[in-house]
Motif scaffolding. Structure first.
Motif, PDB file in Angstrom:
ATOM      1  N   GLY A   1       0.804  -1.225   0.000  1.00 49.35           N
ATOM      2  CA  GLY A   1       0.000   0.000   0.000  1.00 49.35           C
ATOM      3  C   GLY A   1       0.830   1.264   0.000  1.00 49.35           C
ATOM      4  O   GLY A   1       2.057   1.220  -0.132  1.00 49.35           O
ATOM      5  N   THR A   2       0.123   2.369   0.133  1.00 48.61           N
ATOM      6  CA  THR A   2       0.748   3.697   0.109  1.00 48.61           C
ATOM      7  C   THR A   2       0.215   4.499   1.284  1.00 48.61           C
ATOM      8  O   THR A   2      -0.969   4.407   1.616  1.00 48.61           O
ATOM      9  N   LEU A   3       1.094   5.279   1.914  1.00 48.85           N
ATOM     10  CA  LEU A   3       0.663   6.019   3.100  1.00 48.85           C
ATOM     11  C   LEU A   3       1.447   7.321   3.197  1.00 48.85           C
ATOM     12  O   LEU A   3       2.658   7.339   3.027  1.00 48.85           O
ATOM     13  N   CYS A   4       0.724   8.397   3.465  1.00 46.87           N
ATOM     14  CA  CYS A   4       1.373   9.696   3.667  1.00 46.87           C
ATOM     15  C   CYS A   4       1.743   9.843   5.143  1.00 46.87           C
ATOM     16  O   CYS A   4       0.878   9.789   6.015  1.00 46.87           O
ATOM     17  N   LEU A   5       3.043   9.992   5.417  1.00 46.10           N
ATOM     18  CA  LEU A   5       3.502  10.122   6.809  1.00 46.10           C
ATOM     19  C   LEU A   5       3.629  11.577   7.235  1.00 46.10           C
ATOM     20  O   LEU A   5       3.413  11.918   8.393  1.00 46.10           O
ATOM     21  N   VAL A   6       4.058  12.413   6.275  1.00 47.61           N
ATOM     22  CA  VAL A   6       4.321  13.813   6.595  1.00 47.61           C
ATOM     23  C   VAL A   6       3.614  14.705   5.588  1.00 47.61           C
ATOM     24  O   VAL A   6       3.688  14.467   4.379  1.00 47.61           O
ATOM     25  N   LYS A   7       2.923  15.690   6.079  1.00 48.91           N
ATOM     26  CA  LYS A   7       2.241  16.669   5.231  1.00 48.91           C
ATOM     27  C   LYS A   7       2.736  18.043   5.653  1.00 48.91           C
ATOM     28  O   LYS A   7       2.631  18.399   6.832  1.00 48.91           O
ATOM     29  N   ASP A   8       3.312  18.777   4.721  1.00 52.14           N
ATOM     30  CA  ASP A   8       3.816  20.130   5.028  1.00 52.14           C
ATOM     31  C   ASP A   8       4.742  20.150   6.249  1.00 52.14           C
ATOM     32  O   ASP A   8       4.612  20.993   7.132  1.00 52.14           O
ATOM     33  N   GLY A   9       5.634  19.180   6.297  1.00 49.55           N
ATOM     34  CA  GLY A   9       6.674  19.182   7.326  1.00 49.55           C
ATOM     35  C   GLY A   9       6.262  18.693   8.693  1.00 49.55           C
ATOM     36  O   GLY A   9       7.070  18.678   9.626  1.00 49.55           O
ATOM     37  N   MET A  10       4.994  18.287   8.824  1.00 46.21           N
ATOM     38  CA  MET A  10       4.530  17.791  10.127  1.00 46.21           C
ATOM     39  C   MET A  10       3.853  16.432   9.971  1.00 46.21           C
ATOM     40  O   MET A  10       3.461  16.047   8.882  1.00 46.21           O
ATOM     41  N   ALA A  11       3.711  15.739  11.101  1.00 50.72           N
ATOM     42  CA  ALA A  11       3.096  14.413  11.077  1.00 50.72           C
ATOM     43  C   ALA A  11       1.724  14.466  10.424  1.00 50.72           C
ATOM     44  O   ALA A  11       0.886  15.292  10.791  1.00 50.72           O
ATOM     45  N   ALA A  12       1.485  13.587   9.437  1.00 53.76           N
ATOM     46  CA  ALA A  12       0.145  13.419   8.896  1.00 53.76           C
ATOM     47  C   ALA A  12      -0.633  12.518   9.849  1.00 53.76           C
ATOM     48  O   ALA A  12      -0.060  11.908  10.752  1.00 53.76           O
ATOM     49  N   ASP A  13      -1.916  12.427   9.626  1.00 56.38           N
ATOM     50  CA  ASP A  13      -2.742  11.592  10.491  1.00 56.38           C
ATOM     51  C   ASP A  13      -2.761  10.176   9.901  1.00 56.38           C
ATOM     52  O   ASP A  13      -3.591   9.853   9.067  1.00 56.38           O
ATOM     53  N   TYR A  14      -1.836   9.341  10.330  1.00 48.66           N
ATOM     54  CA  TYR A  14      -1.741   7.996   9.735  1.00 48.66           C
ATOM     55  C   TYR A  14      -1.731   6.931  10.819  1.00 48.66           C
ATOM     56  O   TYR A  14      -1.486   7.223  11.996  1.00 48.66           O
ATOM     57  N   SER A  15      -1.968   5.700  10.401  1.00 52.05           N
ATOM     58  CA  SER A  15      -1.961   4.586  11.343  1.00 52.05           C
ATOM     59  C   SER A  15      -0.575   3.962  11.392  1.00 52.05           C
ATOM     60  O   SER A  15      -0.037   3.534  10.375  1.00 52.05           O
ATOM     61  N   GLU A  16       0.026   3.903  12.584  1.00 49.79           N
ATOM     62  CA  GLU A  16       1.361   3.304  12.733  1.00 49.79           C
ATOM     63  C   GLU A  16       1.339   1.843  12.289  1.00 49.79           C
ATOM     64  O   GLU A  16       2.294   1.332  11.724  1.00 49.79           O
ATOM     65  N   GLU A  17       0.223   1.198  12.559  1.00 51.40           N
ATOM     66  CA  GLU A  17       0.073  -0.220  12.213  1.00 51.40           C
ATOM     67  C   GLU A  17       0.175  -0.409  10.698  1.00 51.40           C
ATOM     68  O   GLU A  17       0.878  -1.295  10.209  1.00 51.40           O
ATOM     69  N   GLU A  18      -0.537   0.482   9.971  1.00 54.07           N
ATOM     70  CA  GLU A  18      -0.521   0.399   8.515  1.00 54.07           C
ATOM     71  C   GLU A  18       0.882   0.709   7.979  1.00 54.07           C
ATOM     72  O   GLU A  18       1.361   0.058   7.043  1.00 54.07           O
ATOM     73  N   ALA A  19       1.522   1.690   8.610  1.00 49.94           N
ATOM     74  CA  ALA A  19       2.882   2.063   8.187  1.00 49.94           C
ATOM     75  C   ALA A  19       3.834   0.884   8.355  1.00 49.94           C
ATOM     76  O   ALA A  19       4.639   0.575   7.474  1.00 49.94           O
ATOM     77  N   THR A  20       3.740   0.215   9.484  1.00 50.51           N
ATOM     78  CA  THR A  20       4.596  -0.939   9.761  1.00 50.51           C
ATOM     79  C   THR A  20       4.364  -2.043   8.737  1.00 50.51           C
ATOM     80  O   THR A  20       5.307  -2.677   8.257  1.00 50.51           O
ATOM     81  N   LYS A  21       3.097  -2.245   8.389  1.00 50.84           N
ATOM     82  CA  LYS A  21       2.754  -3.265   7.393  1.00 50.84           C
ATOM     83  C   LYS A  21       3.418  -2.919   6.047  1.00 50.84           C
ATOM     84  O   LYS A  21       4.051  -3.775   5.411  1.00 50.84           O
ATOM     85  N   ILE A  22       3.290  -1.681   5.622  1.00 54.21           N
ATOM     86  CA  ILE A  22       3.865  -1.253   4.336  1.00 54.21           C
ATOM     87  C   ILE A  22       5.384  -1.421   4.352  1.00 54.21           C
ATOM     88  O   ILE A  22       5.988  -1.894   3.388  1.00 54.21           O
ATOM     89  N   LEU A  23       6.002  -1.066   5.464  1.00 50.27           N
ATOM     90  CA  LEU A  23       7.469  -1.149   5.556  1.00 50.27           C
ATOM     91  C   LEU A  23       7.976  -2.583   5.632  1.00 50.27           C
ATOM     92  O   LEU A  23       9.170  -2.830   5.448  1.00 50.27           O
ATOM     93  N   SER A  24       7.095  -3.522   5.910  1.00 50.11           N
ATOM     94  CA  SER A  24       7.548  -4.908   6.070  1.00 50.11           C
ATOM     95  C   SER A  24       7.731  -5.628   4.736  1.00 50.11           C
ATOM     96  O   SER A  24       8.113  -6.797   4.712  1.00 50.11           O
ATOM     97  N   ALA A  25       7.490  -4.944   3.623  1.00 52.90           N
ATOM     98  CA  ALA A  25       7.658  -5.575   2.302  1.00 52.90           C
ATOM     99  C   ALA A  25       9.140  -5.724   1.938  1.00 52.90           C
ATOM    100  O   ALA A  25      10.007  -5.146   2.579  1.00 52.90           O
ATOM    101  N   ASP A  26       9.400  -6.491   0.877  1.00 51.31           N
ATOM    102  CA  ASP A  26      10.776  -6.712   0.409  1.00 51.31           C
ATOM    103  C   ASP A  26      11.393  -5.475  -0.232  1.00 51.31           C
ATOM    104  O   ASP A  26      12.615  -5.373  -0.351  1.00 51.31           O
ATOM    105  N   ALA A  27      10.534  -4.597  -0.724  1.00 49.05           N
ATOM    106  CA  ALA A  27      11.012  -3.388  -1.394  1.00 49.05           C
ATOM    107  C   ALA A  27      10.112  -2.241  -0.961  1.00 49.05           C
ATOM    108  O   ALA A  27       8.887  -2.344  -1.031  1.00 49.05           O
ATOM    109  N   VAL A  28      10.726  -1.185  -0.484  1.00 50.04           N
ATOM    110  CA  VAL A  28       9.971  -0.050   0.041  1.00 50.04           C
ATOM    111  C   VAL A  28      10.435   1.221  -0.665  1.00 50.04           C
ATOM    112  O   VAL A  28      11.634   1.423  -0.850  1.00 50.04           O
ATOM    113  N   THR A  29       9.479   2.036  -1.072  1.00 51.73           N
ATOM    114  CA  THR A  29       9.826   3.311  -1.690  1.00 51.73           C
ATOM    115  C   THR A  29       9.418   4.452  -0.768  1.00 51.73           C
ATOM    116  O   THR A  29       8.300   4.474  -0.262  1.00 51.73           O
TER     117      THR A  29
END
Lengths: 414, 414
Positions: free
Chosen positions: B354-382
């Motif tokens: 998936g895709t997730l916005c972590l930072v918007k205009d230099g500050m934390a976006a409203d995102y789920s840490e759980e979803e972020a962790t899932k996305i980062l657990s892939a073999d290739a991360v952009t």
């Protein structure tokens, strides 16, 4: 270089409270889970103030506050610090929270908020918990003391992933007057030349003009805090603050005379000691790595070469493994950007277990791997690279790269 | 940027033997303990040759040999490579040994030694075991074959700490003539922008002038091999060699026309693919980290920013820990040396999950840490950083920093 030759300097106990007229405190305010997380340093009279701050484009709110304050004012009287939350990337709310922290400290100390410097360290992107901060500031003001123990409490309260507190103090005599310089610092990861996730507060009772204090700070930071690296990451919060309250009673230093040199030597000694403590306590580090480059064409080249070696992950892992893999050292010198003749380079390793030449004129010397491993197994290891191409030298400090560095940083936020 | 739009390109099996007229072999010569350690690539006719080599001041003997050869000669016909010993920091003996390796290959192939390029990778500071080398060269010449398997044998023989062989090939049509570009590479540690402990041999049956082949190499290496980093260490041995033998029968490319663009696109595709394979196979890596910086003020700044993120140990360890610690990403952008407005930056992570916005205009976006962790657990991360300050972009590739990186490098030589 170290300007300490011919100057009588004595190491004494203590840190930020060692100099006359300085008070400190450290408390648990509830920002972190359990460890102490706020500190204050206070001078009984306004002190001439100077600082050096991160070069990162992304500057935390307290850094911007301090830079503005020191630009507009000659003096400051207090520093309030917190660990746990860095107040970086926090926008306008972060700025307001920082100002509230300063104002709360000013109110509690009954001084102007323009006299209060701030410093934060910890996780980026979170807002300061202001309830904890404001109640913490009150506790700090009430707890101020000029004892050695109070300085230690402050030094402990600014630790994050640090494993040991860092404080040190020296005295020198300026024309018969005893002057003290003491300091504390924190920093363990995100540490790189051009400052670090590094907070340092230096206090001195020396009387010195703002202009010369600024110059001394610049000169000393360049050769100490800017020459350490744990992981090449220059943080958003690096702050090095010096308060000089003049209570020692020495004749005000206003020109670059012997007294200035002696003061710089003391500031250098305190700063180098704190910087080395930070490198040795690098996240996960098992040893201090000191790299000295000698006979370089210029000091700039010597510095570039030394920093290239201390920041090489391959050198750092080899040092962790007590492996005299000198090819990686020569390789790191080679890609540093400095130009030199590789066929002239000698490389020597030194520790409390002995000294050994690994490379002579760019090629393997005839050495015992067993002896090399023994030397590298010490707590502090020095690598000396002789470039044989000039008169200049520079030293940089780092540490080894270990499993624990990865462990600490793969899961820092939880 | 990738110049591949509108050009019909097809990925095919194979590597250095994919193009017409190229033979290869790989053998165990006895340099390493057990794995294959020598390879050869041979063109049935002299091929236009170009290369790019390490910028390290300390250059291994084969690198110096190749640079001289390519300066004086338009063509080359063979490349002989070994792994296990880098023949770097080996003085005059090392130079002689390298020349012997080239001469032995020339004799076995019945060509001039001026037509033989060399490449070595492995431990620095050791001399090549010449008995093994000379008998290895004979075996290589006898074993040459133009099968896919022979190319694979060669790709396997240049591996050091690599865990997978790296080879790839594409075909394009130039004015109705099918042209093939294939290649192999090795590299896993000591990998940093501006080349790496990286050997790459690219073969093509395209007909192209020496001048334009040089230009194509420069253009492509800058955007591919110079944009990967495993550990910031630029080695003594990096070599990227291209042989173009013209046997495809296309009209000789002598100007920057459509055929040139198509050739560059194919060379880019092969080089980017090999570069990404190297980053993904970084020592101890569990995943490929791709960082794209968009809307930068200039391509240079975009490149500086992207490289700063992929080389940050703190970002790399966070990615290993599947920790969406965006503060470290913003921090690495901030100390890169590029100037930008931190309050404008957006940061997005993308993977097959998936895709997730972590930072918007230099500050934390409203995102789920759980979803972020899932996305980062892939073999290739952009990681995409949108600077919102211009039109330019750049991509760089790296990998995570893990326990195994430390393990591999704390004891590489044993």
């Amino acid at each position: 270089m170290k300007k300490s030759e011919g100057i009588h300097m004595e190491w004494i106990d203590g840190g930020v409270t060692a100099a006359t007229g300085f008070y400190a405190s450290g408390v648990y305010a509830g920002i972190k889970k359990s460890r102490k997380d706020m500190a204050m340093v206070y001078s009984v009279v306004p002190a001439t103030a100077a600082g050096a701050f991160t070069t990162n484009v992304v500057k935390a709110a307290p850094v911007r506050w301090d830079i503005n304050l020191l630009k507009d004012n000659e003096k400051a009287q207090a520093v309030v610090l917190n660990s746990g939350v860095a107040n970086a990337c926090t926008g306008l709310d972060g700025e307001k929270n920082n100002e509230c922290m300063a104002t709360a400290a000013a109110d509690a100390l009954d001084i102007s908020e323009k006299m209060v410097l701030t410093a934060s360290t910890g996780v980026i992107g979170k807002q300061l918990p202001m309830d904890a901060i404001t109640s913490g500031v009150k506790m700090l003001a009430e707890g101020l003391s000029d004892t050695i123990e109070a300085g230690t409490m402050a030094a402990e309260s600014i630790m994050t992933t640090d494993t040991v507190k860092k404080e040190v103090a020296v005295t020198i005599s300026l024309d018969g007057t005893q002057v003290t310089v003491g300091g504390m610092s924190k920093g363990s990861g995100m540490i790189h030349p051009n400052m670090a996730t590094m907070l340092a507060v230096i206090t001195t009772d020396a009387a010195i003009s703002k202009e010369l204090l600024n110059e001394a700070v610049h000169e000393v930071v360049h050769k100490t805090f800017n020459r350490i690296s744990v992981d090449r990451d220059t943080s958003t919060n690096d702050s090095y603050i010096v308060l000089a309250n003049g209570l020692a009673g020495n004749e005000m230093i206003t020109k670059k005379d012997q007294a200035y040199d002696a003061f710089v030597a003391a500031l250098y000694a305190v700063s180098e000691s704190l910087a080395k403590k930070m490198a040795a306590d690098g996240e996960g580090a098992t040893k201090l790595l000191e790299v000295t480059v000698t006979h370089a064409a210029s000091e700039e080249e010597a510095e570039i070469l030394a920093k290239s070696v201390i920041t090489s992950n391959l050198v750092k892992t080899a040092v962790f493994g007590n492996d005299a893999n000198w090819g990686r050292i020569l390789c790191a010198l080679g890609y540093s950007g400095a130009s030199f003749d590789p066929d002239k380079v000698d490389i020597v390793i030194t520790s409390s277990y002995g000294t050994l030449c690994l490379v002579k004129d760019g090629m393997a010397a005839d050495y015992s791997e067993e002896e090399a491993t023994k030397i590298l197994s010490a707590d502090a290891v020095t690598v000396t690279a002789d470039m044989k191409s000039g008169m200049e030298f520079a030293t940089a400090w780092g540490c080894d790269l270990t499993y624990d560095y990865v462990k600490i940083n793969a899961d820092y936020r939880s």
